[in-house]
Scaffold this motif. Structure first.
Motif, mmCIF file in Angstrom:
data_model
loop_
_atom_site.group_PDB
_atom_site.id
_atom_site.type_symbol
_atom_site.label_atom_id
_atom_site.label_comp_id
_atom_site.label_asym_id
_atom_site.label_seq_id
_atom_site.Cartn_x
_atom_site.Cartn_y
_atom_site.Cartn_z
ATOM 1 N N TYR A 18 4.456 13.728 1.549
ATOM 2 C CA TYR A 18 5.444 12.644 1.382
ATOM 3 C C TYR A 18 4.676 11.366 1.077
ATOM 4 O O TYR A 18 3.648 11.110 1.688
ATOM 5 C CB TYR A 18 6.226 12.399 2.669
ATOM 6 N N ASP A 19 5.214 10.544 0.162
ATOM 7 C CA ASP A 19 4.651 9.215 -0.073
ATOM 8 C C ASP A 19 5.581 8.156 0.498
ATOM 9 O O ASP A 19 6.803 8.245 0.329
ATOM 10 C CB ASP A 19 4.498 8.948 -1.578
ATOM 11 N N ILE A 20 4.982 7.157 1.137
ATOM 12 C CA ILE A 20 5.746 5.971 1.519
ATOM 13 C C ILE A 20 4.979 4.751 1.020
ATOM 14 O O ILE A 20 3.768 4.818 0.803
ATOM 15 C CB ILE A 20 5.956 5.854 3.046
ATOM 16 N N SER A 21 5.693 3.673 0.800
ATOM 17 C CA SER A 21 5.038 2.416 0.427
ATOM 18 C C SER A 21 5.385 1.372 1.466
ATOM 19 O O SER A 21 6.536 1.305 1.913
ATOM 20 C CB SER A 21 5.522 1.926 -0.935
ATOM 21 N N PHE A 63 -0.302 -2.892 11.272
ATOM 22 C CA PHE A 63 -1.080 -1.737 11.708
ATOM 23 C C PHE A 63 -1.371 -0.800 10.537
ATOM 24 O O PHE A 63 -2.506 -0.376 10.318
ATOM 25 C CB PHE A 63 -0.313 -0.973 12.808
ATOM 26 N N LEU A 64 -0.330 -0.500 9.751
ATOM 27 C CA LEU A 64 -0.513 0.430 8.647
ATOM 28 C C LEU A 64 -1.478 -0.140 7.606
ATOM 29 O O LEU A 64 -2.304 0.569 7.037
ATOM 30 C CB LEU A 64 0.833 0.756 7.990
ATOM 31 N N MET A 91 3.588 5.465 15.270
ATOM 32 C CA MET A 91 2.140 5.183 15.255
ATOM 33 C C MET A 91 1.669 4.715 16.624
ATOM 34 O O MET A 91 2.414 4.084 17.369
ATOM 35 C CB MET A 91 1.804 4.147 14.180
ATOM 36 N N ASP A 92 0.462 5.047 16.886
ATOM 37 C CA ASP A 92 -0.120 4.671 18.170
ATOM 38 C C ASP A 92 -1.103 3.530 17.906
ATOM 39 O O ASP A 92 -2.218 3.738 17.457
ATOM 40 C CB ASP A 92 -0.834 5.901 18.768
ATOM 41 N N LYS A 108 0.840 -1.192 0.000
ATOM 42 C CA LYS A 108 0.000 0.000 0.000
ATOM 43 C C LYS A 108 0.872 1.237 0.000
ATOM 44 O O LYS A 108 1.957 1.247 0.573
ATOM 45 C CB LYS A 108 -0.898 0.025 1.238
ATOM 46 N N ARG A 109 0.326 2.281 -0.650
ATOM 47 C CA ARG A 109 1.021 3.569 -0.630
ATOM 48 C C ARG A 109 0.236 4.539 0.244
ATOM 49 O O ARG A 109 -0.998 4.600 0.165
ATOM 50 C CB ARG A 109 1.136 4.130 -2.046
#
Lengths: 346, 321, 201
Positions: free
Chosen positions: B70-73, B86-87, B47-48, B22-23
């Motif tokens: 910002y993008d992260i994958s 979690f993400l 992250m909580d 996922k992005r």
């Protein structure tokens, strides 16, 4: 409050002086009565009004005169500014940083208007009002790094980070304490500090390098360095040593007060965002002994520091010829009373 | 504060870009622009997760000059310690996160005359930013991108479209198409730099092959993100704080220390940067070093440990913390 | 032996042959030829078939190694009359080289420095270039004042061959310039330069 810029010289007739207010804000570098190398770094954060920490890029009453002196040095020797080709992103980073900090610290003197990549820069003390395209070298009269460092006090070096080391790959160096950019450009951290005595052996540079490699964006750091200079001369380069070296023989017991100057470098180090390089700002401050002893704490402490300085440092800093005269002169201002902690006047 | 200044962000968009990937687009909570960064940089995403604080490093993949977000994958890891799960499963668009300022431990050598990027799977992410930077600066580059299959690979179609098939080569192991590392490296001109980011096996293979092709070390670069390895739980005594913390099987020493409310220094949380180096005062047992920062000698001396990834097996561990 | 402990001076660690390199280029000056010849028992035909040897004679003990080098039967042997011609040839060889090419340099320090300049200019990283110091300890020195370079400096102080100032040879070396730094020794009191001492014979 607007700064009143002095008209003065750092050569020939040497009319450079500090106003009483500027003496009080002088960055006296000794926080105790003796001196030795250490990794003396602390976060570079804003400090109280009336100190050099008021803004992160300090502008003072000598700004205009210093910029004129820099222009003279560059006219004589253009190699005092150099940047290796791979440093262009870092050049733009530096231009952005210096414009933003000067505009933020001194809005009455500097204004930066950003409209996308189209930027307008107004420098009132130097009478500059330029519009250019950020990222496009051809829209400026000089390289971006040279352009902005002709308008900022202090020497500037940009170091590239690679292979677990820092490489001095660009610089504007006209107010240096006897080192040559032209000679040192391209060197790594250990190499350009090669000539410094004692510090290598006690591991100062290993620890400092490790610290700097992890320097983070938005968390600049600072440290002091110091030496002494005869006459308020900014350009004490090795290139011109044969021109200023004879000054060191002119100190007599009677003229220490006006001839001998404490020269302090406030170095601030900044991680740059686009290039991941680090900007070293080496801001030079000069104060004559006459001016310095108007602060009794500094007079006592400098006397004690000079008396106990290791011989290698006396030699490396070039103090040999006039140290004794200076200590004798300062001794009249040291009654032996204890000094308070910290660097600020009592 | 440890780990740099924190930036409060909001997840503005989540896209599924491939099987298990996922992005996430992150924008600043206050609507201001984010800092420009240098290609190859990562941020620590904090992250909580139901009261459990998780912090993982992710490479920034958006264009470095794009300050709007910002993008992260993120690859959903099967044996996830919790971060990627979690993400993928709990985080929703609009949710709040905290990220560190960008930190770069994988920068291109700007002196390079040509850059060859070797990506394996999710290792593509830092290269996305690098390619945007190379392209903008008109610097020669090639991407060689190995994936399990067309479904598992992210972004490859877009990359071919954007940079052209002459610069972007793809290899699918499901189709028995293997990245020909040796023949690729053989005839490169002087001044070429090679970069590898992918699974450990691939990184090891590329480094070894480059060596066997006669490449000097200085021109081969790799980034490994080492997730903390799980293992048996153990106790660590923190001498300066005067407490003992229990390090759980799926927890790092650093996480256990933080959970105890102690502010230990860190930066990459992946065993690479050296910031969390901690002196070992007493050690009755074996340190399991998992970092790539300490030298072999330092590891053998048993006097230092990188608490973000390394573990301990024994009866007593005392740290200068 | 070279003086140790000069932080900015490169370490000349010896020209051990890299078994993985696909092509070897040797730049040898004078006694530097011996750095390769001394390895003769271990040199294989395969390795020599991939080798290019560039040689310039120099110094009292480094004049006649051409026959011995040619007898190694490298893929190419080339001898030039001067350092300058060797540097020109080296540039040509490197312009067609690949990342699998290893360059080895041996000779006096000034020669190593000048070859290194060509190599870095062609995109090689200095750390990938094995070097070995052979021959005299004479230094190549740049005058920090006029920027002129004087080769084969044996004493300190010495007179700059360009501007005539008396220069102290500092233990500070620039890889970019391939030279040590020379600084006016009697700047503060002209005429008080100490006697020249032969330090780099």
């Amino acid at each position: 409050m607007a700064i009143v810029f002095r008209q003065e010289t750092f050569r020939d007739d040497f009319t450079y002086r500090n106003s009483p207010g500027n003496i009080r804000r002088f960055p006296f570098p000794f926080d105790r009565d003796e001196y030795m190398y250490s990794v003396n770094m602390e976060p570079h954060v804003r400090g109280q009004a009336g100190t050099v920490y008021e803004s992160l890029i300090d502008v003072d009453e000598h700004y205009v005169a210093e910029m004129q002196d820099r222009a003279l040095v560059l006219k004589e020797d253009p190699l005092r500014y150099q940047a290796l080709p791979h440093m262009m992103a870092a050049q733009w980073d530096t231009l952005e940083l210096l414009m933003e900090e000067q505009a933020a610290g001194y809005p009455e003197h500097f204004t930066l208007i950003r409209n996308g990549d189209r930027w307008r820069w107004i420098n009132r003390p130097l009478g500059i009002d330029d519009t250019f395209t950020f990222g496009d070298r051809s829209t400026l009269p000089y390289d971006p790094f040279e352009y902005i460092t002709r308008q900022a006090q202090g020497d500037f070096c940009i170091v590239d980070q690679r292979d677990g080391n820092l490489w001095m790959d660009a610089g504007m160096v006209t107010t240096q304490a006897d080192w040559s950019l032209d000679f040192d450009i391209g060197m790594n951290f250990m190499e350009w500090h090669g000539p410094v005595p004692l510090a290598h052996q006690i591991g100062v540079f290993d620890r400092a390098l490790k610290f700097l490699l992890n320097l983070q964006l938005g968390k600049p750091t600072r440290r002091f360095n110091w030496t002494m200079t005869i006459n308020p001369r900014l350009d004490t380069s090795p290139e011109n040593y044969h021109k200023w070296g004879p000054d060191r023989t002119t100190v007599t017991p009677d003229n220490v007060g006006e001839k001998v100057h404490l020269r302090v470098e406030l170095q601030s180090l900044w991680r740059l965002p686009r290039s991941n390089a680090i900007l070293f700002v080496i801001r030079c401050y000069l104060i004559s002994m006459n001016e310095l002893v108007t602060v009794p704490k500094w007079a006592r402490r400098l006397h004690r520091v000079l008396k106990t300085l290791p011989p290698e440092l006396v030699d490396y800093k070039g103090l040999t010829r006039y140290r004794d005269n200076t200590i004798a002169w300062l001794s009249k201002h040291d009654d032996g009373a204890p000094t308070s902690p910290g660097i600020f006047p009592d | 504060m440890s780990g740099g200044l924190a930036i409060a962000v909001r997840v503005s968009r989540i896209d599924t870009v491939a099987a298990n990937i996922k992005r996430f687009r992150l924008v600043r909570h206050d609507g201001e622009p984010l800092p420009v960064f240098s290609a190859g940089a990562h941020v620590i995403v904090s992250m909580d997760d139901d009261g459990h604080r998780r912090r993982n490093p992710y490479s920034l993949m958006s264009a470095p000059h794009d300050t709007s977000g910002y993008d992260i994958s993120v690859l959903r890891v099967a044996e996830s310690r919790g971060g990627s799960a979690f993400l993928h499963e709990k985080l929703r668009e609009g949710d709040a996160l905290t990220i560190s300022h960008p930190v770069n431990l994988f920068h291109a050598d700007k002196r390079g005359r040509k850059h060859i990027l070797l990506a394996g799977g999710i290792g593509i992410t830092p290269f996305l930013a690098m390619m945007a930077e190379f392209d903008r600066a008109n610097v020669a580059f090639e991407l060689h991108y190995a994936m399990r299959s067309r479904e598992h690979g992210a972004y490859w179609q877009e990359l071919v479209e954007r940079y052209g098939a002459h610069r972007v080569k793809r290899y699918f192991s499901a189709e028995n198409d293997v990245l020909p590392v040796a023949s690729l490296l053989h005839n490169q001109p002087l001044g070429t730099h090679a970069y590898v980011c992918g699974p450990d096996r691939m990184t090891d293979f590329v480094l070894r092959t480059a060596r066997e092709c006669g490449w000097p070390k200085s021109n081969v670069h790799s980034e490994r993100f080492l997730a903390p390895i799980s293992g048996k739980a153990f106790d660590a005594e923190l001498l300066r704080s005067g407490i003992v913390v229990r390090v759980g099987d799926h927890e790092s020493i650093l996480e256990a220390v933080e959970a105890a409310g102690i502010d230990a220094p860190y930066m990459c949380r992946g065993g690479a940067c050296g910031q969390c180096e901690t002196a070992v005062v007493a050690c009755n047992g074996v340190l399991a070093h998992h970092d790539v920062y300490l030298s072999e000698e330092e590891k053998a001396s048993g006097r230092k440990v990188m608490i973000c990834v390394s573990r301990f097996d024994g009866t007593k561990l005392s740290l200068d913390l | 032996m070279l003086v140790e402990g000069i932080k900015s001076r490169p370490v000349y660690g010896g020209i051990a042959i890299d078994p993985f390199a696909r092509r070897h280029i040797f730049a040898l000056e004078g006694e530097g030829a011996l750095a390769l010849l001394d390895q003769k028992p271990a040199l294989t035909a395969t390795m020599l078939n991939r080798s290019e040897v560039l040689y310039v004679a120099a110094g009292p003990k480094g004049l006649d190694h051409d026959l011995a080098l040619a007898a190694l039967k490298p893929d190419r042997f080339w001898q030039g009359p001067t350092i300058e011609t060797l540097l020109f040839r080296l540039r040509g060889s490197l312009s067609a080289a690949t990342m699998s090419t290893r360059l080895y340099i041996s000779g006096r320090e000034g020669f190593i420095g000048q070859c290194m300049q060509v190599a870095t200019d062609m995109g090689m990283d200095f750390s990938s270039i094995p070097t070995e110091h052979r021959g005299s300890l004479a230094r190549r020195v740049q005058c920090v004042h006029c920027k002129g370079i004087t080769d084969d400096v044996r004493t300190s102080p010495f007179k700059c061959s360009h501007c005539g100032l008396n220069l102290l040879v500092r233990d500070h070396y620039s890889r970019r310039l391939g030279a040590f730094q020379g600084v006016n020794v009697d700047a503060e009191e002209p005429g008080t330069a100490p006697q020249a001492e032969e330090l780099f014979a």
